[in-house]
Design an enzyme around this catalytic site. Sequence first.
Site, short mmCIF file in Angstrom:
data_model
loop_
_atom_site.label_atom_id
_atom_site.label_comp_id
_atom_site.label_asym_id
_atom_site.label_seq_id
_atom_site.Cartn_x
_atom_site.Cartn_y
_atom_site.Cartn_z
N ASN A 8 34.72 -20.21 -16.52
CA ASN A 8 33.06 -19.97 -15.79
C ASN A 8 31.96 -21.56 -15.73
O ASN A 8 31.27 -20.67 -16.96
CB ASN A 8 33.56 -18.71 -15.42
CG ASN A 8 31.77 -17.38 -14.63
OD1 ASN A 8 31.49 -19.05 -14.07
ND2 ASN A 8 31.82 -16.88 -15.05
N LYS A 10 29.18 -20.66 -14.55
CA LYS A 10 27.95 -20.12 -13.92
C LYS A 10 26.73 -21.47 -13.23
O LYS A 10 27.51 -21.64 -13.04
CB LYS A 10 27.50 -19.43 -15.28
CG LYS A 10 28.91 -18.66 -16.21
CD LYS A 10 28.51 -17.89 -16.91
CE LYS A 10 29.44 -17.29 -17.67
NZ LYS A 10 29.44 -15.76 -18.69
N HIS A 95 31.89 -10.15 -11.49
CA HIS A 95 31.12 -10.74 -13.08
C HIS A 95 30.03 -9.58 -12.91
O HIS A 95 29.59 -9.22 -12.30
CB HIS A 95 31.19 -11.25 -13.08
CG HIS A 95 31.00 -12.09 -14.40
ND1 HIS A 95 30.02 -11.83 -15.31
CD2 HIS A 95 32.29 -13.13 -15.00
CE1 HIS A 95 30.05 -13.28 -16.34
NE2 HIS A 95 31.58 -13.77 -16.32
N GLU A 97 27.80 -10.01 -14.77
CA GLU A 97 26.34 -10.68 -14.79
C GLU A 97 25.95 -10.40 -13.21
O GLU A 97 24.98 -9.75 -12.59
CB GLU A 97 26.36 -12.21 -14.55
CG GLU A 97 26.50 -12.32 -16.14
CD GLU A 97 26.62 -13.70 -16.83
OE1 GLU A 97 26.86 -14.74 -16.62
OE2 GLU A 97 27.31 -13.50 -18.10
N GLU A 165 36.74 -8.81 -19.24
CA GLU A 165 35.59 -9.00 -19.82
C GLU A 165 34.46 -7.71 -20.55
O GLU A 165 33.63 -7.40 -20.23
CB GLU A 165 35.04 -9.97 -19.71
CG GLU A 165 35.35 -10.48 -18.34
CD GLU A 165 34.30 -12.08 -18.21
OE1 GLU A 165 35.01 -12.87 -18.96
OE2 GLU A 165 33.52 -11.70 -17.39
N GLY A 171 29.26 -14.42 -24.02
CA GLY A 171 27.60 -15.35 -24.08
C GLY A 171 27.36 -14.65 -25.65
O GLY A 171 26.13 -15.37 -25.54
N SER A 209 33.41 -14.55 -24.68
CA SER A 209 33.36 -15.69 -26.22
C SER A 209 34.90 -16.30 -26.35
O SER A 209 34.95 -16.67 -27.77
CB SER A 209 33.04 -15.08 -27.14
OG SER A 209 31.16 -14.74 -27.30
N GLY A 230 33.44 -18.92 -20.04
CA GLY A 230 32.56 -19.44 -19.69
C GLY A 230 31.72 -20.21 -20.83
O GLY A 230 32.06 -21.44 -20.04
P1 PGA Z 1 31.22 -16.95 -22.17
O1 PGA Z 1 31.42 -16.02 -20.77
O2 PGA Z 1 33.23 -17.65 -22.68
O3 PGA Z 1 30.00 -17.40 -22.84
O4 PGA Z 1 31.00 -15.29 -23.59
C1 PGA Z 1 32.62 -15.17 -20.26
C2 PGA Z 1 32.43 -14.71 -18.91
O5 PGA Z 1 31.10 -14.64 -18.60
O6 PGA Z 1 33.07 -15.45 -18.15
#
Ligand code: PGA
Length: 247
Positions: A8, A10, A95, A97, A165, A171, A209, A230
């Site tokens: 992803n 983003k 997601h 976000e 998630e 993140g 993460s 991500g």
């Molecule tokens: P991250 O994000 O690996 O940076 O934690 C994962 C995601 O939001 O899909």
Amino acid sequence: MKKLIAGNWKMNGTLDGAQELALAVLDAAGAGVKGCDLLVCPPFVHLETVGGILSGASVTMGAQDCAATENGAYTGDVSAVMLADIGCRAVILGHSERRQYHNESDEMIRAKVLKAHGAGLTAIVCVGETEAERKAGCERDVVASQLQGSLPDSARAGDTAIAYEPVWAIGTGKTATVEDVRVMHGFIRQMLQERFEDAKTMRILYGGSVKPDNAGALLAVENVDGALVGGASLKAGDFLAIAKAAC
Ligand code: PGA
């Protein structure tokens, strides 16, 4: 079941950067990640360029969202049909976000999933609890109600994957423990089995993460059928190291 490693990207990078990253992923994938499926999800405006690079390759492409409606007077939106038309095979939906910054409800996400399926896209439907919800001990209730509300009854293993998630792990560098992941993925499998005949083969990805140094342990957990990555998916070497841990 082959594991799926999905990147992803983003809202990151430039067109040049996206091109470079796609080429690097392709290069590394060619060098030997046959045991799992690879998917990259660039920002909308980079899809066409990345699609051109990946065309005919084993790495597939997806988007990070789609509209809940058909083509029409929806300024700023991008439909599932448009995504399929330019070579997307999948779309990430719900997601955290988007749930958080765009107030996406389960109902809206379900409408998007139906549009994605209608366009022939695989929907990767994200669920996960916040830190406060986990501290309050209600993470299973949260995930159960997100699954119930976001997935249409018509979902099938062939067109739907779940991404668990935990919001607090995205993140942040914090990951759920292997035991937390085992418990939650087992719970999600059970929920899916109550509703879908082919639930055994519906992929459940873990996200939050995931890095080269923890991917092996996370991907070895029962009912973890891949990862949604991500930050680490923005470095081809890290993304491929995660993929290698899955194979
Ligand atoms: P991250 O994000 O690996 O940076 O934690 C994962 C995601 O939001 O899909």
